[in-house]
Design a protein around this motif. Structure first.
Motif, PDB file in Angstrom:
ATOM      1  N   GLU A 247      -3.100  20.207 -12.079  1.00  9.29           N
ATOM      2  CA  GLU A 247      -3.529  21.368 -12.435  1.00  9.29           C
ATOM      3  C   GLU A 247      -3.094  22.214 -13.629  1.00  9.29           C
ATOM      4  N   TYR A 248      -1.979  21.604 -14.141  1.00  7.90           N
ATOM      5  CA  TYR A 248      -1.072  22.490 -15.286  1.00  7.90           C
ATOM      6  C   TYR A 248      -1.174  21.654 -16.493  1.00  7.90           C
ATOM      7  N   GLY A 249      -2.356  21.332 -16.648  1.00 11.26           N
ATOM      8  CA  GLY A 249      -2.474  20.081 -17.618  1.00 11.26           C
ATOM      9  C   GLY A 249      -2.277  20.831 -19.282  1.00 11.26           C
ATOM     10  N   SER A 250      -2.279  22.135 -19.397  1.00 10.02           N
ATOM     11  CA  SER A 250      -2.039  22.856 -20.628  1.00 10.02           C
ATOM     12  C   SER A 250      -0.503  22.769 -21.155  1.00 10.02           C
ATOM     13  N   VAL A 251       0.476  22.101 -20.008  1.00  5.63           N
ATOM     14  CA  VAL A 251       1.719  22.130 -20.656  1.00  5.63           C
ATOM     15  C   VAL A 251       2.492  20.792 -19.976  1.00  5.63           C
ATOM     16  N   VAL A 252       1.968  20.468 -18.947  1.00  5.48           N
ATOM     17  CA  VAL A 252       2.612  19.177 -18.125  1.00  5.48           C
ATOM     18  C   VAL A 252       1.723  17.852 -18.557  1.00  5.48           C
ATOM     19  N   ARG A 253       2.451  16.957 -19.039  1.00  2.00           N
ATOM     20  CA  ARG A 253       1.999  15.562 -19.230  1.00  2.00           C
ATOM     21  C   ARG A 253       2.526  14.407 -18.440  1.00  2.00           C
ATOM     22  N   GLU A 254       1.646  13.458 -18.475  1.00  2.00           N
ATOM     23  CA  GLU A 254       2.292  12.347 -17.244  1.00  2.00           C
ATOM     24  C   GLU A 254       3.681  11.977 -17.472  1.00  2.00           C
ATOM     25  N   GLU A 255       3.970  11.845 -18.943  1.00  4.67           N
ATOM     26  CA  GLU A 255       5.043  11.365 -19.399  1.00  4.67           C
ATOM     27  C   GLU A 255       6.138  12.157 -19.428  1.00  4.67           C
ATOM     28  N   GLY A 256       6.039  13.620 -19.509  1.00  8.81           N
ATOM     29  CA  GLY A 256       6.743  14.582 -19.338  1.00  8.81           C
ATOM     30  C   GLY A 256       7.215  14.912 -20.630  1.00  8.81           C
ATOM     31  N   ASN A 257       8.344  15.541 -20.774  1.00  6.87           N
ATOM     32  CA  ASN A 257       8.864  16.146 -22.169  1.00  6.87           C
ATOM     33  C   ASN A 257       9.721  14.982 -22.791  1.00  6.87           C
ATOM     34  N   PRO A 258       9.637  14.087 -23.685  1.00  2.79           N
ATOM     35  CA  PRO A 258      10.705  12.984 -24.128  1.00  2.79           C
ATOM     36  C   PRO A 258      11.876  13.546 -24.670  1.00  2.79           C
ATOM     37  N   ALA A 259      11.954  14.759 -25.422  1.00  2.00           N
ATOM     38  CA  ALA A 259      13.231  15.162 -26.098  1.00  2.00           C
ATOM     39  C   ALA A 259      14.141  15.688 -24.990  1.00  2.00           C
ATOM     40  N   ALA A 260      13.473  16.584 -23.853  1.00  3.49           N
ATOM     41  CA  ALA A 260      14.206  17.050 -22.881  1.00  3.49           C
ATOM     42  C   ALA A 260      14.727  15.852 -22.147  1.00  3.49           C
ATOM     43  N   LEU A 261      14.120  14.824 -21.883  1.00  4.82           N
ATOM     44  CA  LEU A 261      14.624  13.748 -20.895  1.00  4.82           C
ATOM     45  C   LEU A 261      15.635  13.009 -21.628  1.00  4.82           C
ATOM     46  N   ALA A 262      15.588  12.937 -23.046  1.00  6.31           N
ATOM     47  CA  ALA A 262      16.619  12.065 -23.855  1.00  6.31           C
ATOM     48  C   ALA A 262      17.764  12.782 -23.754  1.00  6.31           C
ATOM     49  N   VAL A 263      17.895  14.247 -23.732  1.00  2.00           N
ATOM     50  CA  VAL A 263      18.943  15.151 -23.568  1.00  2.00           C
ATOM     51  C   VAL A 263      19.701  15.083 -22.195  1.00  2.00           C
ATOM     52  N   LEU A 264      18.858  14.969 -21.386  1.00  2.00           N
ATOM     53  CA  LEU A 264      19.381  14.838 -19.923  1.00  2.00           C
ATOM     54  C   LEU A 264      20.081  13.299 -19.932  1.00  2.00           C
ATOM     55  N   ALA A 265      19.265  12.373 -20.364  1.00  2.00           N
ATOM     56  CA  ALA A 265      19.986  11.105 -20.243  1.00  2.00           C
ATOM     57  C   ALA A 265      21.292  10.753 -20.915  1.00  2.00           C
ATOM     58  N   ARG A 266      21.256  11.563 -22.119  1.00  2.00           N
ATOM     59  CA  ARG A 266      22.392  11.287 -22.763  1.00  2.00           C
ATOM     60  C   ARG A 266      23.553  11.634 -22.286  1.00  2.00           C
ATOM     61  N   VAL A 267      23.660  13.153 -21.528  1.00  2.00           N
ATOM     62  CA  VAL A 267      24.820  13.610 -20.913  1.00  2.00           C
ATOM     63  C   VAL A 267      24.714  13.239 -19.493  1.00  2.00           C
TER      64      VAL A 267
END
Length: 368
Positions: A247-267
């Motif tokens: 219901e929050y499709g204006s900002v939420v995607r099925e795959e999420g935010n790839p850049a944010a997820l990449a930073v998380l996975a790095r650290v």
């Protein structure tokens, strides 16, 4: 999407409520939100009062301050008392009780604390005070964890050696999975956290539909958006369906935010972590990878904290599981109030007890 006028919003809300009542007829349905911002938005808008009496909205472990354990608070307090150490924290952590005291108590006794508004403020404090070690209290869910990971990357790039993070970042899906197995907690579906899903996307919640046959809807934060999410949940339940809707499709995607997820996975990497009221949950926390050990306060400033079992009538743990309401606690609105909180659910502005106290006093009967 066209912005609705206030009158159009009222008409849309009435239509949704009428359809919710029709679809839910003859059932008692219980839906849980697991986001503190949703908790406050629902109370502030009075949504519980306008929903049919057989629709119950229950608050789960959606407030990161509230689910932070005594053991973590004891470590934070121990760090603050160390020589040449400054603890940087968000303000709502100050009054969260540890086993014996809070950070506010420790500061009153001489501990060095600085209230900050972001990890970047903690980085600035480290630059300005090279003679002190600045420990940032990294408390939050997937929403804030990427910014804390980015701060660690910045500190490493700068060669800022007097900055570290005491991590208590938590992942919501494992906690939701644990609640599904709790015999004291029955829910028919979940309002999924809009802010966290901006980062994670909807995929981490697929288990709700695939394994537990429970519907989940990612919701926005306006009253009408939350009502639409509840309507989606009721519609699925009435049809004996289970899927994850957005219901929050204006900002939420099925795959999420790839850049944010990449930073998380790095650290960070996943680890077991302790949640207040839920215990230790496997793969529900984040710890720094070995590459960033120099910025991990757990490794850099190891402290031995004695485990203390507190005897208290506070029922925050049960409230966080949705097993009881705040009004079921004998301390609520008596010994425990926002100005003198006994438990963390009354401390944070997003705490369930704080929301009930601020927006629900004197009108605890929900329904029409």
């Amino acid at each position: 999407m066209k912005k609705l006028t206030p009158q159009e919003e009222k008409e849309a809300a009435r239509a949704l409520l009428a359809d919710i009542e029709r679809l839910a007829a003859g059932r008692h349905l219980r839906y849980m939100e697991v986001c503190g911002t949703h908790t406050v938005a629902i109370f502030r808008a009075g949504l519980r009062q306008i929903l049919p009496e057989n629709i119950e909205l229950v608050s789960g472990p959606g407030c990161p301050v509230c689910v932070t354990s005594d053991a973590y608070m004891d470590k934070a307090i121990a760090c603050a008392k160390m020589e040449a150490v400054t603890v940087a924290t968000f303000g709502d952590m100050l009054k969260v009780p540890g086993s014996r005291e809070s950070l506010a108590d420790a500061r009153a006794a001489g501990a060095c604390l600085r209230v900050v508004y972001s990890p970047l403020d903690a980085l600035a404090a480290a630059r300005e005070n090279p003679e002190r070690t600045v420990v940032f209290l990294g408390v939050g869910f997937e929403t804030t964890a990427p910014t804390e990971a980015a701060a660690v990357l910045s500190a490493k790039e700068e060669g800022l050696k007097n900055f570290c993070v005491l991590s208590a970042q938590k992942l919501v899906p494992p906690a939701v999975k644990l609640l599904l197995a709790d015999p004291d907690v029955h829910v028919d579906g979940f309002l999924l956290p809009g802010h966290a899903c901006v980062v994670t996307g909807t995929r981490p919640y697929a288990f709700l539909a695939d394994e537990a046959h429970k519907p989940g809807v990612v919701a926005g934060f306006t009253p009408l958006a939350i009502l639409r999410a509840v309507w989606r949940l009721v519609r699925q339940t009435a049809a004996n369906e289970a899927r994850i809707e957005n219901e929050y499709g204006s900002v939420v995607r099925e795959e999420g935010n790839p850049a944010a997820l990449a930073v998380l996975a790095r650290v960070y990497e996943e680890t077991a972590d302790e949640w207040r009221g839920l215990g230790v949950i496997e793969r529900s926390g984040l710890r720094m990878r070995e590459e960033f050990a120099a910025f991990d306060a757990e490794r850099r400033l190891p402290v031995e904290v004695e485990r203390v079992e507190k005897k208290t009538a506070c029922r925050c743990g049960e409230v966080l599981r949705g097993a009881v309401r705040p009004t079921d606690c004998t301390l609520f609105a008596k010994a425990c109030v926002p100005t003198h909180a006994v438990g963390p659910c009354m401390v944070s502005v997003e705490g369930v007890c704080a929301a009930w106290y601020k927006y629900g006093r004197g009108r605890f009967h929900f329904g029409k």
